[in-house]
Every structure is written in structure tokens, then in C-alpha cells.
Design a protein around this motif. Structure first.
Motif, PDB file in Angstrom:
ATOM      1  N   ASP A  16      -4.452   3.117   4.481  1.00  0.00           N
ATOM      2  CA  ASP A  16      -5.435   2.217   3.872  1.00  0.00           C
ATOM      3  C   ASP A  16      -5.628   2.625   2.414  1.00  0.00           C
ATOM      4  O   ASP A  16      -6.351   3.573   2.111  1.00  0.00           O
ATOM      5  N   GLU A  17      -4.962   1.929   1.510  1.00  0.00           N
ATOM      6  CA  GLU A  17      -5.019   2.226   0.062  1.00  0.00           C
ATOM      7  C   GLU A  17      -4.726   3.713  -0.199  1.00  0.00           C
ATOM      8  O   GLU A  17      -5.509   4.406  -0.843  1.00  0.00           O
ATOM      9  N   PRO A  18      -3.573   4.233   0.273  1.00  0.00           N
ATOM     10  CA  PRO A  18      -3.347   5.686   0.175  1.00  0.00           C
ATOM     11  C   PRO A  18      -3.033   6.190  -1.218  1.00  0.00           C
ATOM     12  O   PRO A  18      -3.087   7.387  -1.466  1.00  0.00           O
ATOM     13  N   THR A  19      -2.679   5.293  -2.141  1.00  0.00           N
ATOM     14  CA  THR A  19      -2.307   5.752  -3.492  1.00  0.00           C
ATOM     15  C   THR A  19      -3.291   5.265  -4.549  1.00  0.00           C
ATOM     16  O   THR A  19      -2.994   5.324  -5.747  1.00  0.00           O
ATOM     17  N   THR A  20      -4.467   4.818  -4.109  1.00  0.00           N
ATOM     18  CA  THR A  20      -5.448   4.243  -5.044  1.00  0.00           C
ATOM     19  C   THR A  20      -5.825   5.213  -6.155  1.00  0.00           C
ATOM     20  O   THR A  20      -5.910   4.836  -7.319  1.00  0.00           O
ATOM     21  N   ALA A  21      -6.065   6.478  -5.810  1.00  0.00           N
ATOM     22  CA  ALA A  21      -6.574   7.436  -6.812  1.00  0.00           C
ATOM     23  C   ALA A  21      -5.471   8.235  -7.487  1.00  0.00           C
ATOM     24  O   ALA A  21      -5.747   9.209  -8.166  1.00  0.00           O
ATOM     25  N   LEU A  22      -4.210   7.822  -7.318  1.00  0.00           N
ATOM     26  CA  LEU A  22      -3.101   8.593  -7.847  1.00  0.00           C
ATOM     27  C   LEU A  22      -2.530   7.951  -9.104  1.00  0.00           C
ATOM     28  O   LEU A  22      -2.423   6.725  -9.190  1.00  0.00           O
ATOM     29  N   ASP A  23      -2.141   8.789 -10.068  1.00  0.00           N
ATOM     30  CA  ASP A  23      -1.482   8.263 -11.254  1.00  0.00           C
ATOM     31  C   ASP A  23      -0.080   7.785 -10.882  1.00  0.00           C
ATOM     32  O   ASP A  23       0.449   8.106  -9.810  1.00  0.00           O
ATOM     33  N   VAL A  24       0.544   7.016 -11.770  1.00  0.00           N
ATOM     34  CA  VAL A  24       1.782   6.325 -11.415  1.00  0.00           C
ATOM     35  C   VAL A  24       2.924   7.284 -11.090  1.00  0.00           C
ATOM     36  O   VAL A  24       3.763   6.985 -10.234  1.00  0.00           O
ATOM     37  N   SER A  25       2.986   8.443 -11.763  1.00  0.00           N
ATOM     38  CA  SER A  25       4.074   9.376 -11.488  1.00  0.00           C
ATOM     39  C   SER A  25       3.935   9.988 -10.100  1.00  0.00           C
ATOM     40  O   SER A  25       4.908  10.064  -9.345  1.00  0.00           O
ATOM     41  N   VAL A  26       2.712  10.406  -9.733  1.00  0.00           N
ATOM     42  CA  VAL A  26       2.486  10.962  -8.393  1.00  0.00           C
ATOM     43  C   VAL A  26       2.612   9.850  -7.347  1.00  0.00           C
ATOM     44  O   VAL A  26       3.122  10.068  -6.247  1.00  0.00           O
ATOM     45  N   GLN A  27       2.138   8.646  -7.692  1.00  0.00           N
ATOM     46  CA  GLN A  27       2.266   7.507  -6.787  1.00  0.00           C
ATOM     47  C   GLN A  27       3.729   7.265  -6.428  1.00  0.00           C
ATOM     48  O   GLN A  27       4.075   7.059  -5.256  1.00  0.00           O
ATOM     49  N   ALA A  28       4.605   7.322  -7.425  1.00  0.00           N
ATOM     50  CA  ALA A  28       6.037   7.132  -7.180  1.00  0.00           C
ATOM     51  C   ALA A  28       6.576   8.225  -6.259  1.00  0.00           C
ATOM     52  O   ALA A  28       7.390   7.951  -5.364  1.00  0.00           O
ATOM     53  N   GLN A  29       6.099   9.469  -6.445  1.00  0.00           N
ATOM     54  CA  GLN A  29       6.537  10.567  -5.582  1.00  0.00           C
ATOM     55  C   GLN A  29       6.061  10.377  -4.146  1.00  0.00           C
ATOM     56  O   GLN A  29       6.808  10.626  -3.195  1.00  0.00           O
ATOM     57  N   ILE A  30       4.814   9.925  -3.995  1.00  0.00           N
ATOM     58  CA  ILE A  30       4.263   9.720  -2.650  1.00  0.00           C
ATOM     59  C   ILE A  30       4.995   8.588  -1.937  1.00  0.00           C
ATOM     60  O   ILE A  30       5.312   8.675  -0.734  1.00  0.00           O
ATOM     61  N   LEU A  31       5.278   7.505  -2.652  1.00  0.00           N
ATOM     62  CA  LEU A  31       6.006   6.388  -2.043  1.00  0.00           C
ATOM     63  C   LEU A  31       7.400   6.824  -1.604  1.00  0.00           C
ATOM     64  O   LEU A  31       7.879   6.438  -0.530  1.00  0.00           O
ATOM     65  N   LEU A  32       8.042   7.644  -2.434  1.00  0.00           N
ATOM     66  CA  LEU A  32       9.358   8.185  -2.065  1.00  0.00           C
ATOM     67  C   LEU A  32       9.249   9.068  -0.828  1.00  0.00           C
ATOM     68  O   LEU A  32      10.092   8.996   0.085  1.00  0.00           O
ATOM     69  N   LEU A  33       8.189   9.911  -0.775  1.00  0.00           N
ATOM     70  CA  LEU A  33       7.952  10.770   0.381  1.00  0.00           C
ATOM     71  C   LEU A  33       7.761   9.944   1.648  1.00  0.00           C
ATOM     72  O   LEU A  33       8.344  10.238   2.700  1.00  0.00           O
ATOM     73  N   LEU A  34       6.940   8.874   1.564  1.00  0.00           N
ATOM     74  CA  LEU A  34       6.700   8.030   2.730  1.00  0.00           C
ATOM     75  C   LEU A  34       7.986   7.352   3.195  1.00  0.00           C
ATOM     76  O   LEU A  34       8.230   7.202   4.402  1.00  0.00           O
ATOM     77  N   LYS A  35       8.827   6.951   2.250  1.00  0.00           N
ATOM     78  CA  LYS A  35      10.121   6.359   2.607  1.00  0.00           C
ATOM     79  C   LYS A  35      10.994   7.371   3.336  1.00  0.00           C
ATOM     80  O   LYS A  35      11.650   7.056   4.337  1.00  0.00           O
ATOM     81  N   GLU A  36      11.007   8.613   2.828  1.00  0.00           N
ATOM     82  CA  GLU A  36      11.803   9.671   3.457  1.00  0.00           C
ATOM     83  C   GLU A  36      11.323   9.958   4.866  1.00  0.00           C
ATOM     84  O   GLU A  36      12.123  10.088   5.809  1.00  0.00           O
ATOM     85  N   LEU A  37       9.989  10.059   5.042  1.00  0.00           N
ATOM     86  CA  LEU A  37       9.420  10.322   6.363  1.00  0.00           C
ATOM     87  C   LEU A  37       9.712   9.181   7.321  1.00  0.00           C
ATOM     88  O   LEU A  37       9.987   9.394   8.504  1.00  0.00           O
ATOM     89  N   LYS A  38       9.652   7.972   6.811  1.00  0.00           N
ATOM     90  CA  LYS A  38       9.941   6.794   7.631  1.00  0.00           C
ATOM     91  C   LYS A  38      11.365   6.864   8.190  1.00  0.00           C
ATOM     92  O   LYS A  38      11.604   6.588   9.362  1.00  0.00           O
ATOM     93  N   GLN A  39      12.301   7.280   7.340  1.00  0.00           N
ATOM     94  CA  GLN A  39      13.688   7.375   7.785  1.00  0.00           C
ATOM     95  C   GLN A  39      13.899   8.565   8.715  1.00  0.00           C
ATOM     96  O   GLN A  39      14.581   8.460   9.735  1.00  0.00           O
ATOM     97  N   GLU A  40      13.307   9.711   8.374  1.00  0.00           N
ATOM     98  CA  GLU A  40      13.472  10.926   9.185  1.00  0.00           C
ATOM     99  C   GLU A  40      12.944  10.736  10.603  1.00  0.00           C
ATOM    100  O   GLU A  40      13.576  11.135  11.581  1.00  0.00           O
ATOM    101  N   MET A  41      11.759  10.141  10.713  1.00  0.00           N
ATOM    102  CA  MET A  41      11.070  10.053  12.007  1.00  0.00           C
ATOM    103  C   MET A  41      11.136   8.666  12.625  1.00  0.00           C
ATOM    104  O   MET A  41      10.530   8.427  13.654  1.00  0.00           O
ATOM    105  N   ASN A  42      11.865   7.732  11.972  1.00  0.00           N
ATOM    106  CA  ASN A  42      11.892   6.341  12.422  1.00  0.00           C
ATOM    107  C   ASN A  42      10.471   5.818  12.587  1.00  0.00           C
ATOM    108  O   ASN A  42      10.125   5.157  13.570  1.00  0.00           O
ATOM    109  N   MET A  43       9.638   6.169  11.603  1.00  0.00           N
ATOM    110  CA  MET A  43       8.202   5.879  11.654  1.00  0.00           C
ATOM    111  C   MET A  43       7.922   4.460  11.180  1.00  0.00           C
ATOM    112  O   MET A  43       8.572   3.945  10.271  1.00  0.00           O
TER     113      MET A  43
END
Length: 529
Positions: free
Chosen positions: A182-209
């Protein structure tokens, strides 16, 4: 044989029942999420997005919440009619959630390590020592700076973006099958936001989440979602694949959302405008113990910065979470101890005590970053907005009520809701309440700390238009703290880029955007595209 969707929301209606009346907030909603799929749920504040997400795990109190129709199935099993034991098994284990407001979701009395260890203790039976290694690994993956040193920190000792990263770490520790964000990147600057989105993509693939991703940021939807559902006034008005929705939206409201990206230029500064605020060599540090019988050392979070703002000008302050942006704003109001000079309208605020500062409080107002923790839950919205009037102005109760109604209308709130409490509003609506509370005193300088971070694009455009109108009408001056560079560009004349408590670049907004000089600024602009 066709596979069942991992989450199947069928004809779901949600209502709040109070005093014999029923207020329906979600109307016959149907959504499906397949294994490994990311569904983005978008829409304006109050459209029912967060209420839907909380209902998946039955986190809303019943009563007053009732479900007149429908069901919520997880792997074919009903969650809406499940017993407490089944819900406890799924909560945090099979299904995790990143909540919208981390300061409210994290326990203020416990250190970060204890709160994260609790997740592994409950769901995997791990002790504190065994859990520490996994906790550090996840904190490093969500890019929490000095992760090991932060284990003993309390939530209030972290910045808004750092608290958000702790919440994300907590949600992914158990490697859930379904992540509700629920709005997980609202308080993050764009550089960290990009890192978090990449992390979520990686986790999605690793765990078929699978993910149910609630957001108002259409740039995130473009980067992360497979499919998109658009909500408006409790109804799903459009569902489609990401590419089709962006290329050929079918509903008028969807087209309105897509056309609401921040645009335009800041208003021209009045000729011969004088300097209203001048900061010279501002330094802010917090003492911390160095060890047993050793002197306390100072941890500097803002280091020797200087800038000035003219009357009627807007200055944008950008940088990563923890760079000192919000700390600078609080120090200007003398809410934090600092070294250096703070001059406002020719007066040295840094020499004044708290009593002498009182006349300046109405002239300098702030909109805080976290609207829920900034609003008193025991007061009605009318009382919260009018509080400043009671302190700084002598008005009759009728005059105060009239000012409250007018200000609520200006920020897009229904005045008929003024007798409700903060908990009865969505995150975006609470942000507008915070803005109304600051604006009602008609200040000369307004410090805005992420004022549009939890607002959807359509409401954000309204707030930005409102800020420009007020600036033109009252010659307001803004210090605008944000990580949204599009917003900064549309409102601000000057921009300051901060990193690790220092200014790495500053200048006219268009000059910095068109020809950034510092590598960090270049990375910020690249990540925002």
C-alpha cells in the motif's frame, strides 16, 4: 485444467455501519491476481483502495465494517469467512503487507531489531541471534544505510524513507506468496525508489511471488505492473493490461488520471522582491554515546549549509532519505537545536527564545511529512484546522467555523466531514487536512515536507494549482521538500540537492534540470524518467 488465481476478489462490497446508517465505500468489486502476477490498483484518495487491501487480511474492525456482498478467496480458500486460526496462519506468512504509514505501523517503544526479529520468531520460530543475520541481509537489500548500526534505533530516530524501508524489509522477511503493498515507495526519493522496485521485481521472480500494488504514481505502474485496475468512488471503472491501459484508456476517469502529470512553470517572482529567509552556515547534529566512560560524540546530519529565499519565491529541497531535508525544515522553525544563523524578514531567529518565537509561528507554518502522526486523533478535523486560529487570532466561534469551511473547500475537502476524526479519512485526505491547518493562518513562509507524496495525481494537480493560486494571491514563499522532481519543476524557481547533510548542487530550477553538474544530481534525474 485451469489454475486458480492466487487471489480472487468476487463481487465485494464494503461498508461502515454507524448509528444505524450504512456508508458503502466499495461497491461490488471483482479482481483476480494470478501466481507471479503484479496487479496495480490505482485511483484517487478515498476511492477504496486501502480498505480493499486491509479487507484481504481482515484487518478492519467488524463492526463498524460490514461486507454486504461478495467473498475474498486465497488459493481457493475464503478469507472473508475464515476462522481466527486460519487468518493467523496466513497473516505475515502466506500474505504480507506493507502499510501506507510506517510511523503508525512501527511500534515506537521497540527497537528496529526487536520488531523485525518478532516476525521471524512468530512465523519461523527463530531466536534473536539466528534471526540477526537474515535481518541484516534484508535491510541491506532494501538499501538501509548503516544497517547494522540502525538495529538498535527506534522508529522516531529514522527518516520517513528509512522507516518505509524497514516496513518493506519486515514484509519480505517471510518470503510470502502474496505481497500487498500500500503506497510502499511514497516516502522514498527516486533513486531509492528505483532500487526498491528492482528489489521487488527480483523477489517476485525468485519466489514466484504475486503482488497487489496500491499506488497513485503512474510511473511506478509503468515499470512494475502486469495489469492495472482503476478505482473511482468505490467502483472499479476499468481493468486492463498495463500496455493497453496506457495506450488506449477506455474510461474518462482513467484518461483524467493519465493527463494529470505535473505540468507548467512556476509563477514569476515579483520585481524587486526582497529576501525573506536567509540561512548562513546551518549545522545540525545529534549527540550519541561513544562507549562506556567515553565522551558523547556528535552525529552531524546537516553540515554547514547556506541559502536564501526571496518573498514570493519557491525553493525546492531534494535528496535521498536521510540526507537532512526534513531536519533542515524543522530547524528553520526552531523546533530543533542548530548552529549557524537563521534570518527571517531581517530578524535573527537564531537569537530568540521559545517565547520570543511565538509571534513568528503564525508567519511560518509547516506541513509535516507523516499526516497521521501530525494530527491529534482525539480532535475533530474542525478543531484541528482551527487550532492555530485560537492561538494566534481573536475570532468568534462563528468566524472560526467560516474560515475552516472556506479552507477545507480550498484544499478539496468536503466541509460536511469537519466533525469527523482523522481515523475516518484516507491517507491522502489526511494530507489535505494538514495542508488546510497550515494555510488557514495565511502564513508568509510555508515549509512543505512532502505535501503531495500520498496524493494521487489528479488531487496532486489540484493542490499544486492551489499552491500557485495562493502564492499569487498572498505572495506566499515556499520551501518545498520533495523527492518528486516533476512536482519541483512545476512549482519551484530554485532547487537545492542535498546528500549526506551537505549541498551538492544548487541553482535555478531549469538550469539544474537541463544541465546538472554533479553526478548525484544526474543520477536522480535519470532515475526519475
Amino acid at each position: 485444467m485451469t489454475m486458480k488465481p492466487i487471489l480472487d476478489i468476487q463481487n465485494l462490497s464494503i461498508a461502515f455501519r454507524q448509528n444505524g446508517q450504512e456508508n458503502q465505500v466499495v461497491d461490488r468489486l471483482s479482481l483476480q491476481i494470478e501466481t507471479g502476477e503484479t496487479l496495480a490498483l490505482v485511483g484517487e484518495s478515498g476511492s477504496g483502495k486501502s480498505v480493499t487491501a486491509l479487507s484481504v487480511l481482515r484487518l478492519l474492525p467488524t463492526p463498524p465494517v460490514v461486507y454486504p456482498s461478495g467473498d475474498i478467496l486465497f488459493n481457493g480458500e475464503s478469507l472473508l469467512h475464515a476462522d481466527d486460526k486460519t487468518l493467523r496462519y496466513h497473516r505475515g506468512n502466506s500474505i504480507s503487507m506493507i502499510f501506507q504509514e510506517p510511523m503508525v505501523s512501527l511500534n515506537p517503544l521497540h527497537q528496529i531489531e526487536k520488531q523485525l526479529s518478532e516476525v521471524l520468531l512468530i512465523h519461523r520460530g527463530m531466536g534473536k541471534q539466528a534471526a540477526r543475520g537474515e535481518i541484516l541481509e534484508v535491510l541491506q537489500r532494501v538499501r538501509l544505510r548503516d544497517a547494522k548500526a540502525r538495529l538498535n534505533a527506534y522508529p522516531h530516530q529514522l527518516s520517513g524513507g528509512e522507516r518505509q524501508r524497514v516496513m518493506i524489509a519486515m514484509a519480505i522477511l517471510t518470503k510470502p506468496k502474496l505481497l500487498i503493498a500500500d503506497e510502499p515507495t511514497t516516502a522514498l526519493d527516486v533513486s531509492v525508489q528505483a532500487q526498491i522496485l528492482l528489489l521487488l521485481k527480483e523477489l517476485k521472480q525468485e519466489m514466484n511471488m504475486s503482488m497487489l500494488f496500491i499506488t497513485h504514481d503512474l510511473n511506478i505502474v509503468r515499470k512494475l505492473a502486469d495489469n492495472v485496475a482503476v478505482m473511482h468512488q468505490g467502483k472499479c471503472v476499468e481493468q486492463n493490461s498495463r500496455d493497453k491501459l496506457f495506450s488506449s484508456p477506455q474510461h474518462d476517469y482513467t484518461r483524467k488520471l493519465l493527463n494529470s502529470e505535473p505540468k507548467g512553470q512556476p509563477l514569476p517572482i515579483p520585481k524587486n522582491s526582497k529576501t525573506l529567509l536567509e540561512i548562513k552556515n546551518l549545522t545540525i547534529g545529534f549527540p550519541r554515546p561513544a562507549g562506556f566512560l567515553k565522551p558523547r560524540i556528535e552525529n552531524r546530519v546537516v553540515n554547514n549549509i547556506s541559502f536564501c529565499i526571496r518573498k514570493g519565491e519557491s525553493l525546492g529541497l531534494v535528496g535521498e532519505s536521510g540526507s537532512g531535508k526534513s531536519t533542515t525544515g524543522l530547524a528553520l522553525l526552531r523546533l530543533l537545536a542548530s548552529q549557524g544563523e537563521i534570518w527571517f524578514d531581517g530578524q535573527p531567529l537564531h537569537t530568540l527564545n521559545m517565547r520570543q518565537m511565538l509571534p513568528y509561528r503564525s508567519r511560518i507554518q509547516i506541513v509535516f511529512q507523516d499526516p497521521f502522526s501530525a494530527l491529534n486523533p482525539r480532535l475533530t478535523i474542525s478543531q484541528i484546522i482551527a487550532e492555530g486560529l485560537e492561538v494566534h487570532q481573536t475570532l468568534s466561534s462563528q468566524e472560526r467555523e467560516s474560515r475552516v469551511i472556506k479552507t477545507m473547500q480550498e484544499v478539496g475537502l468536503d466541509p460536511d466531514t469537519r466533525h469527523r476524526y482523522p481515523t475516518e479519512f484516507s491517507g491522502g485526505q489526511r494530507q489535505r487536512i494538514s495542508i488546510a491547518r497550515a494555510l488557514i493562518l495565511q502564513p508568509e513562509l510555508l515549509i512543505l515536507d512532502e505535501p503531495t507524496s500520498s496524493l494521487d495525481r489528479s488531487v496532486q494537480a489540484q493542490i499544486l494549482a492551489l499552491l500557485k493560486t495562493l502564492q499569487q494571491q498572498y505572495q506566499l514563499t515556499y520551501l518545498f521538500i520533495s523527492h518528486d522532481l516533476q512536482v519541483i519543476r512545476s512549482l519551484c524557481h530554485q532547487i537545492i540537492v542535498m546528500r549526506n547533510g551537505e549541498i551538492v548542487e544548487q541553482g535555478a530550477c531549469e538550469s539544474v534540470f537541463n544541465a546538472p553538474q554533479h553526478p548525484y544530481t544526474q543520477n536522480l534525474l535519470e532515475d526519475s524518467r
